[in-house]
Design a protein around this motif. Structure first.
Motif, PDB file in Angstrom:
ATOM      1  N   ARG A  19       0.830  -1.210   0.000  1.00 58.05           N
ATOM      2  CA  ARG A  19       0.000   0.000   0.000  1.00 58.05           C
ATOM      3  C   ARG A  19       0.861   1.255   0.000  1.00 58.05           C
ATOM      4  O   ARG A  19       0.551   2.242  -0.680  1.00 58.05           O
ATOM      5  CB  ARG A  19      -0.934   0.000   1.214  1.00 58.05           C
ATOM      6  N   ALA A  22       2.344   1.801  -3.448  1.00 54.47           N
ATOM      7  CA  ALA A  22       1.292   2.308  -4.327  1.00 54.47           C
ATOM      8  C   ALA A  22       0.998   3.778  -4.049  1.00 54.47           C
ATOM      9  O   ALA A  22       0.826   4.584  -4.984  1.00 54.47           O
ATOM     10  CB  ALA A  22       0.025   1.473  -4.156  1.00 54.47           C
ATOM     11  N   ASP A  23       0.955   4.156  -2.773  1.00 52.86           N
ATOM     12  CA  ASP A  23       0.668   5.543  -2.417  1.00 52.86           C
ATOM     13  C   ASP A  23       1.755   6.485  -2.914  1.00 52.86           C
ATOM     14  O   ASP A  23       1.464   7.587  -3.411  1.00 52.86           O
ATOM     15  CB  ASP A  23       0.531   5.676  -0.894  1.00 52.86           C
ATOM     16  N   THR A  26       1.460   6.835  -6.698  1.00 59.97           N
ATOM     17  CA  THR A  26       0.304   7.671  -7.017  1.00 59.97           C
ATOM     18  C   THR A  26       0.637   9.141  -6.809  1.00 59.97           C
ATOM     19  O   THR A  26       0.308  10.001  -7.647  1.00 59.97           O
ATOM     20  CB  THR A  26      -0.897   7.274  -6.142  1.00 59.97           C
ATOM     21  N   SER A 113       7.325  -1.732  -7.390  1.00 60.12           N
ATOM     22  CA  SER A 113       6.356  -1.427  -8.440  1.00 60.12           C
ATOM     23  C   SER A 113       6.893  -0.324  -9.332  1.00 60.12           C
ATOM     24  O   SER A 113       7.767   0.453  -8.930  1.00 60.12           O
ATOM     25  CB  SER A 113       5.019  -1.000  -7.818  1.00 60.12           C
ATOM     26  N   HIS A 240       4.170  -4.703 -10.955  1.00 63.90           N
ATOM     27  CA  HIS A 240       3.464  -4.903  -9.693  1.00 63.90           C
ATOM     28  C   HIS A 240       4.103  -6.065  -8.940  1.00 63.90           C
ATOM     29  O   HIS A 240       4.619  -7.015  -9.548  1.00 63.90           O
ATOM     30  CB  HIS A 240       1.987  -5.230  -9.910  1.00 63.90           C
ATOM     31  N   THR A 253       0.665  -4.145  -4.791  1.00 62.82           N
ATOM     32  CA  THR A 253       0.972  -2.747  -5.074  1.00 62.82           C
ATOM     33  C   THR A 253      -0.100  -2.079  -5.923  1.00 62.82           C
ATOM     34  O   THR A 253       0.170  -1.086  -6.608  1.00 62.82           O
ATOM     35  CB  THR A 253       2.345  -2.648  -5.765  1.00 62.82           C
ATOM     36  N   ALA A 254      -1.320  -2.613  -5.903  1.00 66.36           N
ATOM     37  CA  ALA A 254      -2.408  -2.024  -6.689  1.00 66.36           C
ATOM     38  C   ALA A 254      -2.625  -0.574  -6.291  1.00 66.36           C
ATOM     39  O   ALA A 254      -2.678  -0.242  -5.107  1.00 66.36           O
ATOM     40  CB  ALA A 254      -3.688  -2.825  -6.485  1.00 66.36           C
ATOM     41  N   ARG A 255      -2.758   0.300  -7.264  1.00 66.63           N
ATOM     42  CA  ARG A 255      -3.007   1.729  -7.032  1.00 66.63           C
ATOM     43  C   ARG A 255      -4.481   2.045  -7.239  1.00 66.63           C
ATOM     44  O   ARG A 255      -5.128   1.503  -8.118  1.00 66.63           O
ATOM     45  CB  ARG A 255      -2.157   2.581  -7.972  1.00 66.63           C
TER      46      ARG A 255
END
Length: 256
Positions: A19, A22-23, A26, A113, A240, A253-255
């Motif tokens: 997370r 990913a953050d 983003t 990622s 990912h 690592t999904a955004r």
């Protein structure tokens, strides 16, 4: 190197690292714009690491293929650069194509990622190149299930690249992830289906298709890190960290 299979509790322990990665990506995608310096973006990622109490996997990284230690927390690859881009004094320009690759350890667990985005006014050919890497990644994740092998992942990435009209360089690919950033097994970006290490529940891997617009040949930049296309054509990179489970793979690592 031994390949570690994680139990469900360990996979849950790894989720905060995914997370956070990913953050950060983003935030970088939302921040990167015309006039932003690559060193400013690296500093932004560095501040986020410090605030989170995480640990960079890059700053002290000194593998055999690089002129280490890397010295920064973020890979920034612009235009004809595609992998391991060493941040330097460069202000992004309208029409640039930039890839961010980011890996950290949170509470002892690593996630990795990458994402590629246009800066300012996008070029259609760049969007198509990005799309090819993202579609290849999505398809590869879909086949990442028990009973398959790493060759099945490589096969679908290679097939997708050729479907879009691109050739594939196989010198760098994905890898195992866990307590360290780079481990076994190697995850190829082109391979024969049905071959290689079997995918088992608890295996955590980084899948990372990367493509160049008009070649599969690369060259090393003078900085000893940045990898560029041999012909000056642009590159894109999507990655990912995922976990193999009994059911659907988990994209750590999904955004969004």
């Amino acid at each position: 190197m031994a390949i570690e299979l994680l139990n469900p509790a360990q996979l849950d322990d790894m989720r905060p690292a995914g997370r956070f990665v990913a953050d950060v990506l983003t935030t970088l995608v939302e921040t990167a714009d015309v006039g932003f310096d690559l060193l400013e973006l690296d500093a932004l990622a560095h501040r986020m690491i410090k605030d989170r109490g995480a640990e960079s996997c890059y700053i002290d990284y000194a593998p055999s293929f690089g002129r280490g230690p890397f010295g920064y927390v973020l890979c920034t690859s612009v235009n004809d650069a595609v992998l391991h881009g060493l941040p330097h004094r460069y202000k992004l320009r309208d029409g640039d194509l930039v890839s961010f690759d980011f890996a950290v350890s949170v509470d002892g667990w690593v996630c990795d990622s990458a994402v590629t985005v246009p800066v300012g006014t996008p070029r259609d050919e760049d969007l198509r190149l990005i799309e090819a890497t993202e579609v290849a990644l999505a398809r590869a994740i879909e086949v990442a299930r028990p009973g398959q092998k790493v060759g099945d992942i490589g096969a679908v990435i290679g097939e997708t690249a050729r479907e879009y009209g691109y050739s594939v360089n196989t010198q760098f690919g994905g890898h195992g992830v866990g307590r360290t950033m780079h481990g076994d097994p190697h995850i190829p970006n082109d391979a024969k289906a049905g071959r290689g290490f079997p995918l088992k529940p608890g295996l955590v891997i980084a899948i990372e298709p990367w493509l160049l617009a008009s070649t599969d040949e690369i060259r090393m930049d003078d900085d000893g890190w940045t990898i560029r296309s041999a012909d000056g054509s642009r590159g894109a990179h999507s990655e990912h960290t995922i976990a193999i489970t009994e059911g659907d793979p988990i994209v750590m690592t999904a955004r969004g």
